[in-house]
Scaffold this active site. Structure first.
Site, PDB file in Angstrom:
ATOM      1  N   ASP A   1       5.159   1.055   0.556  1.00 42.71           N
ATOM      2  CA  ASP A   1       4.734  -0.299   0.226  1.00 42.71           C
ATOM      3  C   ASP A   1       5.697  -0.806  -0.846  1.00 42.71           C
ATOM      4  OD1 ASP A   1       3.185  -2.626  -0.015  1.00 42.71           O
ATOM      5  OD2 ASP A   1       1.952  -1.729  -1.589  1.00 42.71           O
TER       6      ASP A   1
ATOM      7  N   ASP B   1       4.962  -3.901  -3.355  1.00 40.35           N
ATOM      8  CA  ASP B   1       4.321  -4.358  -4.585  1.00 40.35           C
ATOM      9  C   ASP B   1       3.449  -3.264  -5.183  1.00 40.35           C
ATOM     10  OD1 ASP B   1       5.349  -7.051  -4.494  1.00 40.35           O
ATOM     11  OD2 ASP B   1       4.015  -7.373  -2.798  1.00 40.35           O
TER      12      ASP B   1
END
Length: 639
Positions: A163, A165
């Site tokens: 991922d 963020d």
């Protein structure tokens, strides 16, 4: 005790001194090279537990090819074997020269832990130290270790995904969360009609923690243990009494599930600002009933806060500010690029799946992976794509992880951001002219960039034959870890930035935790004696003098019980506040694992403080968990 024997461990590039004694035998052969000496026991990574009986410990060392064991080694070494044994890097100053369990929990591994704690992989702005660097494996700080819940052999992993963020990009809470808070308050005032005095409010980014639960109906913030019992509760910023907690959450015939829609789970770092604002609004409404509409209740206020947060995202306020000055809002991590290179050079595919769209993704990833100029600036380009095989933006997780998701997959043209139709990831003939640049990129086989789609598309793009071949690294229990693990069977690693400070504090507070353990045992012993005396007083045939003696003894024990209880509660409060003044330890609630820790244990195969900690371990490492123990085993099996 005989003189210490120096052993060179080439892969660690360090010399360790282990004294030889009858209690800690080290089998060597005078005719062999020191590098090939044989231990009776091996030190390897383990999570330290606090059991009721003598504790054993293990730590990890990297074994070079020519370093082997003469016979099956013992998996655990009791603390008493470590008594008065120094273990430290040659030339360094040991922190302790004697170790006994009487001197504090964890005694006996002081030098071993300090060897890992007080090390640094690089100086200044030098290249970060990684496992694959020429100097060999680095010593790993206790706060940067990777912890294992379920065994994972990296040799079985063919693709590692990330991922973006709060995983690759670790946002600075003091700037980014404050930015999110300020934007949300402005939306509440200017768009949703809340009083302008809210604009004068400030945000304490250290107050809230992950793992909390918001009670939307009652305006309460809760911290629960793994059994979903409320242990810490606040109404706004006012701590609730034990009686209030029991009245609200303990006097029901049916246990509450503490799930949506009546409750909100604070499982991401981005949710901390909205939780803090909700607590402020609860206090504001309680103290200023005339300034809030009569139709507004706690549930309505929470919905307004969520609506304001969504407005901030939709108008791009937050991301525009980050894009202008990434360094102000994102922590720089020079180990990310070496980590990605090491994974790719080990033969694995790497991919990025993020809910952010391409325009923002490329700015953030360029900051994290781009070339840094002498003045600290960043060279803006798309060179960061060389570290990935596939990038999927706008993925709409967690829905992305459902294979029956029929979302269209579009290819992204990196220069313009234009979306092109695909047939399950395969470029489709376009009507009219086709971008020469796009054809060239496809022909050269560089990173492919997409938007939308589902996990089925990703599996096809990476030629994944089994979901267990994928390791996915994320920060969100629900959005990243739970769905990818439970629905797909991917292997998972959770990033918990708070963990680094937590494990360091655990080490520093080992004496206080031992004191708590002893005080708890003392209370149990005294209470058992009181119960026995009360029962004996009910017996017939006890003369008056004996009853008087038993009553006197009872009074003395009651006094001791009160004294032990107060001492225990004070020690508990001290330990609680060392971690966090309000919520205490992230992974514990009292003596139980917290709800957050329970989720980490259930759904994360691995967990660590930051994603780049992967660079400190071999890409082929076999991660093994510590042995599980139930309460009935602590006093039977020596731990």
């Amino acid at each position: 005790m005989s003189s210490p024997l120096s052993i060179l461990l080439p892969s660690c590039n360090r010399t360790f001194v282990v004294p030889v004694s009858d209690s800690f035998p080290l089998l060597t052969n005078s005719n062999t090279n020191p590098n090939s000496c044989c231990f009776q026991a091996c030190l390897f990574n383990s999570i330290m537990r606090i059991p009721k009986s003598p504790v054993h410990f293990c730590l990890s060392l990297f074994s070079p090819p020519d370093f082997h064991f003469s016979r099956p080694f013992l998996p655990r070494i009791p603390f008493h074997l470590a008594k008065r044994h120094a273990f430290h890097a040659a030339g360094s100053n040991p922190l302790h020269d004697s170790y006994t369990m009487d001197k504090g929990l964890g005694a006996g591994i002081g030098d071993i832990i300090s060897h890992f704690q007080n090390s640094s992989c690089s100086d200044g702005v030098q290249e970060p130290c990684i496992w694959a660097s020429p100097g060999g494996a680095c010593k790993i700080d206790i706060g940067k270790q990777i912890f294992c819940n379920r065994s994972l052999n990296m040799k079985n992993i063919v693709a590692v995904g990330f991922d973006m963020d709060y995983t690759l990009a670790q946002y600075k809470p003091e700037t980014f969360e404050s930015l999110a808070y300020d934007g949300t308050v402005r939306k509440l005032v200017y768009d949703l009609g809340y009083p302008e005095e809210l604009l004068e409010w400030s945000f304490d980014w250290k107050y809230m923690v992950r793992g909390l639960v918001l009670d939307k109906k009652r305006g309460n913030i809760l911290k629960m243990d793994r059994h979903k019992y409320v242990k810490v509760a606040y109404h706004g910023f006012r701590e609730m009494s034990k009686e209030e907690k029991v009245e609200a959450y303990g006097n029901t015939l049916r246990r509450d599930a503490f799930d949506e829609p009546d409750y909100a789970l604070i499982d991401t770092l981005f949710s901390l600002a909205e939780a803090y604002l909700f607590a402020q609004l609860v206090d504001f409404m309680d103290n200023n009933p005339g300034k809030v509409s009569k139709s507004t209740d706690y549930v309505r206020m929470y919905k307004d806060v969520r609506a304001a947060v969504d407005l901030c995202h939709r108008d791009g306020t937050l991301k525009q500010m980050v894009a202008k000055d990434p360094k102000t809002y994102i922590n720089e991590d020079r180990s990310i690029v070496p980590m990605l290179k090491m994974l790719r050079e080990s033969g694995r595919s790497t991919f990025l799946v993020t809910n952010s769209l391409w325009d923002y993704t490329t700015i953030v990833m360029n900051f994290l992976c781009g070339l840094h100029t002498l003045d600290g600036g960043i060279t803006r380009n798309s060179d960061w794509l060389q570290y990935f095989d596939v990038v999927i933006t706008g993925s709409a997780k967690p829905g992305f992880f459902h294979e029956d998701n029929r979302a269209n997959l579009f290819q992204v043209e990196p220069e313009s951001g234009m979306l092109l139709n695909t047939d399950n990831g395969t470029p489709m003939p376009q009507v009219g002219d086709i971008s020469p640049g796009l054809l060239l990129k496809e022909k050269n086989g560089t990173c492919r960039i997409f938007q939308g789609g589902s996990v089925g598309h990703l599996h096809k793009l990476l030629s994944i034959e089994s979901s267990s071949q994928v390791l996915y690294v994320g920060d969100h229990i629900y959005g990243d870890i739970l769905r990818s693990k439970k629905v797909l069977g991917w292997r998972t690693m959770l990033v918990v930035p708070e963990l680094e400070r937590e494990v360091e504090l655990l080490w520093e507070l080992r004496d206080l935790r031992k004191k708590l353990h002893l005080l708890r045992n003392e209370r149990d012993l005294i209470e058992d004696q009181i119960h026995h005396l009360k029962w004996s007083l009910k017996s017939e045939g006890i003369d008056v003098d004996e009853q008087r003696k038993m009553c006197t003894r009872m009074d003395d024990l009651e006094y001791q019980s009160d004294k032990a209880r107060l001492s225990h509660q004070e020690a508990q409060r001290e330990c609680h506040q060392k971690f966090h003044k309000v919520w205490g330890q992230l992974m514990k609630t009292g003596y139980q694992n917290s709800r957050f820790a329970h989720q980490v244990e259930r759904f994360a195969c691995l967990y660590t403080s930051q994603v780049s900690n992967l660079s400190l371990y071999s890409p082929d490492k076999y991660y093994r968990p510590s042995e599980d123990f139930m309460p009935h085993e602590f006093d039977i099996i020596p731990l």
